[in-house]
Design an enzyme around this catalytic site. Structure first.
Site, PDB file in Angstrom:
ATOM      1  N   LYS A  51      -1.645  -9.115   2.895  1.00 49.49           N
ATOM      2  CA  LYS A  51      -2.970  -8.964   2.063  1.00 49.49           C
ATOM      3  C   LYS A  51      -3.185  -9.957   0.890  1.00 49.49           C
ATOM      4  O   LYS A  51      -4.072 -10.385   0.653  1.00 49.49           O
ATOM      5  CB  LYS A  51      -3.196  -7.562   1.701  1.00 49.49           C
ATOM      6  CG  LYS A  51      -3.411  -6.600   2.922  1.00 49.49           C
ATOM      7  CD  LYS A  51      -3.197  -5.138   2.554  1.00 49.49           C
ATOM      8  CE  LYS A  51      -3.333  -4.340   3.880  1.00 49.49           C
ATOM      9  NZ  LYS A  51      -3.123  -2.850   3.821  1.00 49.49           N
ATOM     10  N   GLN A  75      -1.217   1.147  -0.465  1.00 49.82           N
ATOM     11  CA  GLN A  75      -0.780   1.190   0.947  1.00 49.82           C
ATOM     12  C   GLN A  75      -0.311   2.341   1.326  1.00 49.82           C
ATOM     13  O   GLN A  75       0.468   3.017   0.983  1.00 49.82           O
ATOM     14  CB  GLN A  75       0.091  -0.033   0.866  1.00 49.82           C
ATOM     15  CG  GLN A  75       0.964  -0.327   2.238  1.00 49.82           C
ATOM     16  CD  GLN A  75      -0.030  -1.025   3.111  1.00 49.82           C
ATOM     17  OE1 GLN A  75      -0.819  -1.741   2.816  1.00 49.82           O
ATOM     18  NE2 GLN A  75       0.018  -0.654   4.371  1.00 49.82           N
ATOM     19  N   ASP A  88     -10.685   0.539   0.692  1.00 45.92           N
ATOM     20  CA  ASP A  88     -10.165   1.026   2.013  1.00 45.92           C
ATOM     21  C   ASP A  88     -11.204   1.771   2.781  1.00 45.92           C
ATOM     22  O   ASP A  88     -11.179   2.067   3.847  1.00 45.92           O
ATOM     23  CB  ASP A  88      -8.842   1.609   2.079  1.00 45.92           C
ATOM     24  CG  ASP A  88      -7.632   1.022   2.463  1.00 45.92           C
ATOM     25  OD1 ASP A  88      -7.922   0.103   3.222  1.00 45.92           O
ATOM     26  OD2 ASP A  88      -6.668   1.653   2.036  1.00 45.92           O
TER      27      ASP A  88
END
Length: 297
Positions: free
Chosen positions: A53, A97, A120
């Site tokens: 990422k 994460q 997200d």
């Protein structure tokens, strides 16, 4: 002939558009999107994802920062960091994460992220906007949004007249995927472990999306001839024929059988997976744009 849906190629197109938009933004003297990624602990897979990422964010021209915290980080310390990032005007997107090490409460941590920085797409505010059909002012979950890009590449943006079946009802994927398909005018059936006669339900699908976490569960005779099959599963299975301790990645669909029946199908790996990071980049740019609009309003 069955069309293999190349997720890598579509993801590259998405990130190229994001990078070009960022180039135009910075050429006009404006700051690039800022993305902060937070990782707790030393899980190798999580670190690999975060590294990927970070590399993509830099390729897109973002201001990218990573906060790596030890496994023993307390929930209060993690929430304090999120509070700081929420208040940072240079940060447009925050990604924590998952999974987090125990005993950290993932849901409490995710809900602490400001909804307009929740790249997200997991905050209840963004989930609520999706559920009510607002795809404009909210941030969509990356994997379902990526899967929809692949579906659109086959069928276009308007899915009127098509029957979509989603196997899996998780908050992370199944439910938002069903809502995105519904927003595109598909007729949607949500199937799951308690559904009766699941194979028969699947044979009705013009678009079959599978996210159950069971290796090769969906067989060829579950697939309607000519259907589009989107396989979200990532499972590692042993391959003793390759030698002791060897394994390979497979999806939730028996690809070898389904590929002869489907009209289009995603492989595993190389299908939905690459789209997740690509849509994260798109979400970060969208968050930058939405926050700028809110600021000037």
């Amino acid at each position: 002939m069955t069309r293999m849906i190349d997720g890598k190629a579509v993801a590259a197109e998405v990130t190229a558009r994001v990078a070009e938009d960022v180039r135009i933004l910075t050429a006009a003297g404006q700051r690039p999107p800022g993305l902060a990624v937070v990782i707790v602990g030393d899980d190798p897979a999580s670190h690999a994802y975060v590294s990927a990422k970070g590399r993509m964010a830099k390729q897109c021209g973002f201001h990218s920062v990573q906060h790596t915290l030890p496994a023993g980080t307390t929930e209060d310390d993690l929430l304090q960091l999120i509070e700081i990032l929420n208040a940072d005007p240079e940060i447009d997107g925050i990604l924590v994460q998952l999974p987090l090490p125990k005993p950290l409460d993932s849901d409490r941590v995710i809900q602490a992220i400001s909804p307009d920085k929740d790249v997200d797409g997991l905050h209840v505010v963004n989930a609520g906007k999706l559920a009510t059909g607002d795809l404009t002012t909210g941030l969509l979950p990356c994997t379902p949004a990526g899967a929809m890009e692949l579906v659109s590449g086959i069928h276009g943006r308007d899915l009127s007249g098509l029957h979509a079946v989603v196997i899996g009802r998780s908050n992370l994927f199944g439910k938002p995927m069903g809502q995105l398909l519904l927003a595109a005018n598909a007729t949607v059936t949500m199937a799951h472990s308690r559904s009766k006669d699941l194979p028969s339900i699947c044979t009705l699908a013009d678009i079959l999306v599978v996210a159950v976490g069971r290796a090769q569960m969906v067989k060829a005779d579950w697939v309607k001839p000519g259907a589009t099959v989107i396989d979200v599963g990532i499972n590692r299975v042993d391959t003793p024929e390759r030698g002791s301790g060897q394994s390979r990645l497979v999806g939730d669909v028996d690809y070898a059988g389904a590929v002869d029946v489907a009209g289009a199908i995603t492989p595993v790996p190389g299908g939905v997976g690459p789209m997740t990071i690509a849509m994260l980049m798109a979400n970060s740019l969208k968050a930058r744009s939405l926050r700028q609009t809110l600021h000037f309003n």
